[in-house]
Scaffold this motif. Structure first.
Motif, mmCIF file in Angstrom:
data_model
loop_
_atom_site.group_PDB
_atom_site.id
_atom_site.type_symbol
_atom_site.label_atom_id
_atom_site.label_comp_id
_atom_site.label_asym_id
_atom_site.label_seq_id
_atom_site.Cartn_x
_atom_site.Cartn_y
_atom_site.Cartn_z
ATOM 1 N N ALA A 2 65.553 50.771 126.052
ATOM 2 C CA ALA A 2 66.696 49.976 125.617
ATOM 3 C C ALA A 2 66.703 49.861 124.097
ATOM 4 N N SER A 5 68.082 44.526 119.694
ATOM 5 C CA SER A 5 69.117 43.692 119.096
ATOM 6 C C SER A 5 68.877 43.659 117.584
ATOM 7 N N VAL A 67 62.560 51.316 119.860
ATOM 8 C CA VAL A 67 63.140 51.130 121.186
ATOM 9 C C VAL A 67 62.220 50.233 122.004
ATOM 10 N N GLN A 68 62.790 49.708 123.069
ATOM 11 C CA GLN A 68 62.088 48.768 123.941
ATOM 12 C C GLN A 68 61.836 49.420 125.300
ATOM 13 N N TYR A 69 60.607 49.339 125.769
ATOM 14 C CA TYR A 69 60.237 49.825 127.092
ATOM 15 C C TYR A 69 59.752 48.645 127.918
ATOM 16 N N GLU A 70 60.145 48.584 129.177
ATOM 17 C CA GLU A 70 59.634 47.556 130.078
ATOM 18 C C GLU A 70 58.630 48.184 131.022
ATOM 19 N N GLN A 171 69.694 41.249 132.602
ATOM 20 C CA GLN A 171 68.445 41.184 131.843
ATOM 21 C C GLN A 171 68.769 41.297 130.352
ATOM 22 N N GLY A 173 67.837 43.382 128.120
ATOM 23 C CA GLY A 173 68.173 44.757 127.723
ATOM 24 C C GLY A 173 69.592 45.158 128.053
ATOM 25 N N ASP A 174 70.187 44.480 129.036
ATOM 26 C CA ASP A 174 71.590 44.782 129.413
ATOM 27 C C ASP A 174 72.528 44.323 128.325
#
Length: 174
Positions: A2, A5, A67-70, A171, A173-174
């Motif tokens: 994702a 922000s 970037v973001q990883y879950e 969530q 990330g959405d």
């Protein structure tokens, strides 16, 4: 992965400039007086971690952009430190010092997790739950949500309710 922000990008940038800076650690300390069911508290914490993807996030650079990883959910064991062997007059003071030490320990954005939780046991009837989160995954409003969910989950598990909370419709990330 994702995208981040605007605020997350700023915090990522600051972390790149000053790695291991604890200025953006957001500590929570909740004092429990009375009998505490540590199993119910741990289950409540795990329910929160399961429901909120952002609490399982880590951040890294990909093609020059953060970037973001879950990570997938994995139950965690709530670590406990007991101060019961200390003289009663020193227990709370020592527990508070431990909470401050936890708050001053850095969180690694690329490795994760971006939170830590401990239960500090002063006596059978006095505990302090400490959680430290990186500001990139929380803010003042979300900390309030987390604490409310922790208490409501704890109360549910005390009553013997084993059903999971409903999935979140959206969530971060959405």
């Amino acid at each position: 992965p994702a995208p981040l922000s605007y605020t997350q990008r700023s915090l990522w940038f600051l972390d790149q400039l000053y790695p291991e800076n604890v200025a953006y650690n957001a500590p929570i300390a909740v004092r429990f007086l009375g009998r505490l069911d540590t199993n119910a508290l741990e289950r409540s914490l795990n329910e929160i971690l399961r429901r909120h993807e952002l609490l399982r996030a880590r951040f890294e650079q990909r093609n020059g952009d953060p970037v973001q990883y879950e990570a997938p959910f994995r139950p965690t064991k709530l670590s406990t430190i007991s101060f019961e062997r200390l003289p009663e007059s020193q227990r709370l003071k020592t527990a508070r010092s431990e909470a401050v030490r936890e708050a001053r320990h850095p969180l690694n954005l690329t490795k994760g997790p971006l939170w830590r939780a401990k239960l500090l046991r002063c006596s059978e009837r006095e505990h302090i739950f400490v959680m430290v989160l990186h500001h990139i995954i929380c803010d003042g409003w979300s900390i309030g949500v987390l604490v409310r969910e922790l208490f409501s989950g704890y109360e549910r598990f005390l009553r013997g309710d084993t059903s999971p909370s409903p999935p979140l419709p959206i969530q971060y990330g959405d």
